[in-house]
Design an enzyme around this catalytic site. Structure first.
Site, short mmCIF file in Angstrom:
data_model
loop_
_atom_site.label_atom_id
_atom_site.label_comp_id
_atom_site.label_asym_id
_atom_site.label_seq_id
_atom_site.Cartn_x
_atom_site.Cartn_y
_atom_site.Cartn_z
N HIS A 41 0.86 -1.18 0.00
CA HIS A 41 0.00 0.00 0.00
C HIS A 41 0.90 1.24 0.00
O HIS A 41 1.83 1.35 0.81
CB HIS A 41 -0.86 -0.06 1.25
N HIS A 77 -2.81 4.76 -2.76
CA HIS A 77 -3.89 5.46 -2.06
C HIS A 77 -3.60 6.95 -2.16
O HIS A 77 -2.67 7.46 -1.54
CB HIS A 77 -3.91 4.98 -0.59
N MET A 79 -4.12 10.51 -1.31
CA MET A 79 -4.68 11.52 -0.39
C MET A 79 -4.27 12.88 -0.93
O MET A 79 -3.42 13.59 -0.38
CB MET A 79 -4.16 11.26 1.03
N GLY A 153 -3.81 10.77 6.89
CA GLY A 153 -2.72 11.72 7.06
C GLY A 153 -1.55 11.20 7.85
O GLY A 153 -0.42 11.66 7.65
N GLY A 155 0.30 7.63 10.03
CA GLY A 155 0.30 6.26 10.51
C GLY A 155 0.23 6.24 12.03
O GLY A 155 0.36 7.28 12.71
N GLY A 156 0.00 5.08 12.58
CA GLY A 156 0.07 4.89 14.02
C GLY A 156 -1.11 5.40 14.82
O GLY A 156 -1.03 5.49 16.05
N GLY A 184 -5.87 1.69 8.36
CA GLY A 184 -5.73 2.58 9.52
C GLY A 184 -5.96 1.86 10.83
O GLY A 184 -7.05 1.35 11.08
N GLY A 185 -4.92 1.77 11.64
CA GLY A 185 -5.05 1.15 12.95
C GLY A 185 -5.25 -0.36 12.90
O GLY A 185 -5.76 -0.94 13.85
N GLY A 205 0.42 -0.49 8.45
CA GLY A 205 1.68 0.26 8.37
C GLY A 205 2.53 0.05 9.59
O GLY A 205 3.46 -0.76 9.60
N SER A 206 2.20 0.76 10.68
CA SER A 206 3.06 0.70 11.87
C SER A 206 3.07 -0.68 12.51
O SER A 206 4.08 -1.09 13.08
CB SER A 206 2.61 1.76 12.88
C1 DX5 Z 1 -3.11 6.91 6.81
C2 DX5 Z 1 -2.71 6.01 5.69
C3 DX5 Z 1 -2.51 4.61 6.07
C4 DX5 Z 1 -1.39 4.38 7.05
C5 DX5 Z 1 -1.88 3.40 8.07
O1 DX5 Z 1 -3.50 8.13 6.30
O2 DX5 Z 1 -3.71 6.03 4.68
O3 DX5 Z 1 -2.31 3.79 4.94
O4 DX5 Z 1 -0.22 3.88 6.48
O5 DX5 Z 1 -0.96 3.33 9.08
P1 DX5 Z 1 -1.23 2.46 10.36
O6 DX5 Z 1 -1.39 1.05 9.89
O7 DX5 Z 1 -0.03 2.67 11.18
O8 DX5 Z 1 -2.49 2.98 10.99
ZN ZN Z 2 -3.46 4.55 3.09
#
Ligand code: DX5
Ligand code: ZN
Length: 234
Positions: A41, A77, A79, A153, A155-156, A184-185, A205-206
Site C-alpha cells: 500500500h 492510495h 490523499m 494523514g 500512521g500509528g 488505519g489502525g 503500516g506501523s
Molecule cells: C493513513 C494512511 C494509512 C497508514 C496506516 O493516512 O492512509 O495507509 O499507512 O498506518 P497504520 O497502519 O499505522 O495505521
Molecule cells: Zn493509506
C-alpha cells in the site's frame, strides 16, 4: 498489470510503506516480499487534502520492478486534491491500482473510467466522517473499495470502532471481482475483526514496519486472519 486480477479479492495483509524507513524503501519492501507479502500500500499525500506531504511516482517506480517480478502489486492510495491530474503518471510508474477519495474530486464516475483506461484498477475511498452512501453510485465501477478506519494523514493512529459497521456496508456494495480494503489502525487487536466484518485486504503500516521484526509481525497478522476461517460474507 503484471499480476492476476485476483490480487484484489484475495485475503491479504498489505504492508503500508508509509511506516517504512524512508531512507530504505527497497530494503523494507524486499524484507516483506521475502516474508510472503505481495501487495504493498502506497500512501501519496499532497499537503492539501491532508496536511502531510509524503512521496510520489519516484517511489512507486523505484520499487515497482521488484514487486512485480515477485508477482506482487502496488496499491496507490491518493490523499491528494484532484487526483485525476496524476492518473497517467502513476500508471507509467507502475501502480496497479489507484484509489481516490470521494471528498477530493468532482466527476468521480468519469475519473474512475480514466483510471481503468490507463491500465490500473480503479478504487474509491472515503473519510470516517463521510457516509458510505456517498460512494454507492460509483461502487459498481470500482475494483477496490477502501474503508478508512482512521482520519487520513498519519500512521500509528487508533482504529475507529465504527469502521466495522462501515466495512459491512462496503462489502454489500462491492461488485463481483472487487475487493474491500481496510486502512488505519490495523494490527493484532483489530485485524481479525476487520476480516470478519468484510475486508479481504488488511493494510497495516506501523503494526508491520514499526515492529522490532517486521517479517514476524507480518506473519503473526496473517496467522490471526487465517485462524478466523471463512467469514460470513465470503
Ligand atoms: C493513513 C494512511 C494509512 C497508514 C496506516 O493516512 O492512509 O495507509 O499507512 O498506518 P497504520 O497502519 O499505522 O495505521
Ligand atoms: Zn493509506
Amino acid at each position: 498489470m503484471s499480476t492476476e486480477p485476483s490480487w484484489l479479492t484475495e485475503t491479504q495483509v498489505c504492508p503500508s510503506i508509509l511506516s517504512c524507513d524512508f531512507g530504505a524503501f527497497r530494503d523494507g519492501v524486499r524484507e516483506l516480499l521475502d516474508a510472503g507479502a505481495r501487495t504493498f500500500h502506497v500512501d501519496v499525500m499532497d499537503g492539501h487534502f491532508v496536511p502531510v506531504i509524503t512521496f510520489g511516482t519516484g517511489v512507486v517506480a523505484a520499487i515497482a520492478d521488484e514487486v512485480h517480478a515477485a508477482g506482487g502489486a502496488l496499491a496507490v492510495h491518493m490523499m491528494v486534491e484532484r487526483p485525476e491530474r496524476f492518473i497517467a503518471d502513476y500508471a507509467k510508474a507502475g501502480a496497479d491500482s489507484f484509489t481516490v477519495h470521494v471528498e477530493a474530486t468532482s466527476h468521480l464516475h468519469y475519473h474512475l473510467q480514466a483510471i481503468r483506461e490507463a491500465g490500473m484498477a480503479p478504487g474509491v475511498t472515503l473519510n470516517p466522517g463521510t457516509p458510505v452512501a456517498a460512494i454507492a453510485e460509483v461502487a459498481p465501477y470500482c475494483d477496490n473499495l477502501l474503508c478508512m478506519s482512521v482520519n487520513p494523514g498519519w500512521g500509528g493512529q487508533s482504529f475507529i470502532p465504527a469502521s466495522l459497521g462501515r466495512l459491512a456496508q462496503l462489502r454489500a456494495l462491492a461488485a463481483p471481482g472487487a475487493g474491500v480494503e481496510i486502512d488505519g489502525g490495523v494490527g493484532p487487536a483489530t485485524a481479525a475483526g476487520c476480516f470478519r466484518a468484510g475486508a479481504n485486504r488488511l493494510t497495516a503500516g506501523s503494526a508491520v514496519f514499526s515492529a522490532p521484526d517486521p517479517a514476524a509481525a507480518y506473519h503473526a497478522l496473517v496467522e490471526q486472519v487465517r485462524a478466523v476461517g471463512t467469514p460470513s460474507w465470503a
